[in-house]
Design a protein around this motif. Structure first.
Motif, PDB file in Angstrom:
ATOM      1  N   ASP A   2       4.561   3.909   8.000  1.00 46.43           N
ATOM      2  CA  ASP A   2       4.805   4.120   6.578  1.00 46.43           C
ATOM      3  C   ASP A   2       4.006   3.099   5.779  1.00 46.43           C
ATOM      4  O   ASP A   2       4.025   1.908   6.094  1.00 46.43           O
ATOM      5  CB  ASP A   2       6.288   3.945   6.255  1.00 46.43           C
ATOM      6  CG  ASP A   2       7.161   5.051   6.838  1.00 46.43           C
ATOM      7  OD1 ASP A   2       6.615   5.936   7.517  1.00 46.43           O
ATOM      8  OD2 ASP A   2       8.373   5.021   6.599  1.00 46.43           O
ATOM      9  N   LEU A   3       3.298   3.591   4.762  1.00 45.70           N
ATOM     10  CA  LEU A   3       2.477   2.734   3.911  1.00 45.70           C
ATOM     11  C   LEU A   3       2.791   3.000   2.448  1.00 45.70           C
ATOM     12  O   LEU A   3       3.151   4.121   2.078  1.00 45.70           O
ATOM     13  CB  LEU A   3       0.989   3.027   4.126  1.00 45.70           C
ATOM     14  CG  LEU A   3       0.417   2.986   5.526  1.00 45.70           C
ATOM     15  CD1 LEU A   3      -1.023   3.486   5.513  1.00 45.70           C
ATOM     16  CD2 LEU A   3       0.495   1.586   6.094  1.00 45.70           C
ATOM     17  N   VAL A   4       2.613   1.983   1.643  1.00 46.62           N
ATOM     18  CA  VAL A   4       2.565   2.139   0.193  1.00 46.62           C
ATOM     19  C   VAL A   4       1.196   1.637  -0.228  1.00 46.62           C
ATOM     20  O   VAL A   4       0.774   0.534   0.140  1.00 46.62           O
ATOM     21  CB  VAL A   4       3.678   1.348  -0.518  1.00 46.62           C
ATOM     22  CG1 VAL A   4       3.484   1.371  -2.018  1.00 46.62           C
ATOM     23  CG2 VAL A   4       5.042   1.908  -0.168  1.00 46.62           C
ATOM     24  N   ILE A   5       0.474   2.460  -0.983  1.00 40.93           N
ATOM     25  CA  ILE A   5      -0.867   2.104  -1.451  1.00 40.93           C
ATOM     26  C   ILE A   5      -0.832   2.005  -2.961  1.00 40.93           C
ATOM     27  O   ILE A   5      -0.346   2.915  -3.645  1.00 40.93           O
ATOM     28  CB  ILE A   5      -1.903   3.158  -1.026  1.00 40.93           C
ATOM     29  CG1 ILE A   5      -1.933   3.265   0.494  1.00 40.93           C
ATOM     30  CG2 ILE A   5      -3.283   2.817  -1.584  1.00 40.93           C
ATOM     31  CD1 ILE A   5      -2.807   4.380   0.999  1.00 40.93           C
ATOM     32  N   THR A   6      -1.337   0.900  -3.471  1.00 44.52           N
ATOM     33  CA  THR A   6      -1.474   0.717  -4.914  1.00 44.52           C
ATOM     34  C   THR A   6      -2.928   0.365  -5.193  1.00 44.52           C
ATOM     35  O   THR A   6      -3.606  -0.220  -4.358  1.00 44.52           O
ATOM     36  CB  THR A   6      -0.568  -0.408  -5.447  1.00 44.52           C
ATOM     37  OG1 THR A   6      -1.003  -1.657  -4.924  1.00 44.52           O
ATOM     38  CG2 THR A   6       0.879  -0.181  -5.051  1.00 44.52           C
ATOM     39  N   GLU A  40       2.792   6.970  -1.515  1.00 46.10           N
ATOM     40  CA  GLU A  40       3.514   6.769  -0.269  1.00 46.10           C
ATOM     41  C   GLU A  40       2.794   7.590   0.790  1.00 46.10           C
ATOM     42  O   GLU A  40       2.476   8.764   0.572  1.00 46.10           O
ATOM     43  CB  GLU A  40       4.960   7.247  -0.387  1.00 46.10           C
ATOM     44  CG  GLU A  40       5.792   6.400  -1.312  1.00 46.10           C
ATOM     45  CD  GLU A  40       7.212   6.912  -1.486  1.00 46.10           C
ATOM     46  OE1 GLU A  40       8.020   6.149  -2.026  1.00 46.10           O
ATOM     47  OE2 GLU A  40       7.513   8.048  -1.088  1.00 46.10           O
ATOM     48  N   VAL A  41       2.549   6.964   1.939  1.00 51.54           N
ATOM     49  CA  VAL A  41       1.777   7.607   3.003  1.00 51.54           C
ATOM     50  C   VAL A  41       2.519   7.441   4.323  1.00 51.54           C
ATOM     51  O   VAL A  41       2.974   6.350   4.653  1.00 51.54           O
ATOM     52  CB  VAL A  41       0.371   6.963   3.119  1.00 51.54           C
ATOM     53  CG1 VAL A  41      -0.396   7.545   4.290  1.00 51.54           C
ATOM     54  CG2 VAL A  41      -0.396   7.125   1.822  1.00 51.54           C
ATOM     55  N   VAL A  42       2.633   8.526   5.062  1.00 48.57           N
ATOM     56  CA  VAL A  42       3.112   8.491   6.444  1.00 48.57           C
ATOM     57  C   VAL A  42       1.937   8.942   7.294  1.00 48.57           C
ATOM     58  O   VAL A  42       1.408  10.037   7.105  1.00 48.57           O
ATOM     59  CB  VAL A  42       4.323   9.428   6.642  1.00 48.57           C
ATOM     60  CG1 VAL A  42       4.744   9.447   8.103  1.00 48.57           C
ATOM     61  CG2 VAL A  42       5.483   9.002   5.747  1.00 48.57           C
ATOM     62  N   CYS A  43       1.485   8.072   8.206  1.00 46.45           N
ATOM     63  CA  CYS A  43       0.282   8.402   8.975  1.00 46.45           C
ATOM     64  C   CYS A  43       0.292   7.724  10.338  1.00 46.45           C
ATOM     65  O   CYS A  43       1.166   6.921  10.641  1.00 46.45           O
ATOM     66  CB  CYS A  43      -0.965   7.997   8.189  1.00 46.45           C
ATOM     67  SG  CYS A  43      -1.164   6.216   7.961  1.00 46.45           S
ATOM     68  N   ARG A  44      -0.713   8.066  11.118  1.00 45.80           N
ATOM     69  CA  ARG A  44      -0.941   7.418  12.417  1.00 45.80           C
ATOM     70  C   ARG A  44      -1.965   6.301  12.218  1.00 45.80           C
ATOM     71  O   ARG A  44      -2.637   6.231  11.196  1.00 45.80           O
ATOM     72  CB  ARG A  44      -1.477   8.433  13.422  1.00 45.80           C
ATOM     73  CG  ARG A  44      -0.554   9.616  13.654  1.00 45.80           C
ATOM     74  CD  ARG A  44      -1.204  10.610  14.586  1.00 45.80           C
ATOM     75  NE  ARG A  44      -2.539  10.944  14.112  1.00 45.80           N
ATOM     76  CZ  ARG A  44      -2.981  12.156  13.873  1.00 45.80           C
ATOM     77  NH1 ARG A  44      -2.194  13.178  14.062  1.00 45.80           N
ATOM     78  NH2 ARG A  44      -4.208  12.373  13.459  1.00 45.80           N
ATOM     79  N   TYR A  69       0.445  -1.722   1.723  1.00 47.21           N
ATOM     80  CA  TYR A  69       1.628  -2.368   2.285  1.00 47.21           C
ATOM     81  C   TYR A  69       2.118  -1.546   3.465  1.00 47.21           C
ATOM     82  O   TYR A  69       2.446  -0.375   3.312  1.00 47.21           O
ATOM     83  CB  TYR A  69       2.744  -2.456   1.243  1.00 47.21           C
ATOM     84  CG  TYR A  69       2.379  -3.245   0.019  1.00 47.21           C
ATOM     85  CD1 TYR A  69       2.582  -4.621  -0.028  1.00 47.21           C
ATOM     86  CD2 TYR A  69       1.819  -2.622  -1.090  1.00 47.21           C
ATOM     87  CE1 TYR A  69       2.239  -5.350  -1.155  1.00 47.21           C
ATOM     88  CE2 TYR A  69       1.474  -3.350  -2.217  1.00 47.21           C
ATOM     89  CZ  TYR A  69       1.687  -4.711  -2.243  1.00 47.21           C
ATOM     90  OH  TYR A  69       1.348  -5.424  -3.356  1.00 47.21           O
ATOM     91  N   ARG A  70       2.135  -2.158   4.635  1.00 48.19           N
ATOM     92  CA  ARG A  70       2.679  -1.479   5.810  1.00 48.19           C
ATOM     93  C   ARG A  70       4.170  -1.802   5.872  1.00 48.19           C
ATOM     94  O   ARG A  70       4.563  -2.972   5.878  1.00 48.19           O
ATOM     95  CB  ARG A  70       1.982  -1.934   7.078  1.00 48.19           C
ATOM     96  CG  ARG A  70       2.488  -1.180   8.274  1.00 48.19           C
ATOM     97  CD  ARG A  70       1.680  -1.460   9.499  1.00 48.19           C
ATOM     98  NE  ARG A  70       2.222  -0.684  10.596  1.00 48.19           N
ATOM     99  CZ  ARG A  70       1.683  -0.664  11.787  1.00 48.19           C
ATOM    100  NH1 ARG A  70       0.595  -1.356  12.033  1.00 48.19           N
ATOM    101  NH2 ARG A  70       2.231   0.050  12.731  1.00 48.19           N
TER     102      ARG A  70
END
Length: 96
Positions: A2-6, A40-44, A69-70
């Motif tokens: 899970d990531l948050v990108i700003t 918000e990103v959910v990725c590998r 942000y991981r």
């Protein structure tokens, strides 16, 4: 993961305005916009590497900033949210 990108892209020039659109488009390919410049990103791991590479080649590092942000696993599932409701859950399929 899970990531948050700003991001904050300098838009005082036409080139900056283009970079802003490009950064948003890249992020839209990986996750959901939750605020103006927040995704918000959910990725590998492999997706994260591609995402970072695409952003790094798009921004002007002298004028722009991207923060990634991981979060702990499944952290986006437990986000407390106030105000306007979410349209999608973080793990909903991403349709482009």
């Amino acid at each position: 993961m899970d990531l948050v990108i700003t991001y904050d892209v300098n838009t005082t020039t036409p080139e900056g305005q283009r970079r802003l659109r490009d950064v948003a488009k890249i992020c839209e390919g990986y996750g959901y916009r939750v605020q103006q410049s927040v995704f918000e990103v959910v990725c590998r791991n492999t997706d994260k590497v591609r995402l970072i590479a695409a952003l790094a080649t798009t921004i002007d590092p002298a004028h722009d900033s991207v923060r990634i942000y991981r979060l702990p696993t499944s952290a986006l599932d437990t986000v407390e949210h106030l105000g306007k409701p979410r349209h999608r859950a973080p793990r909903d399929p991403l349709i482009l």
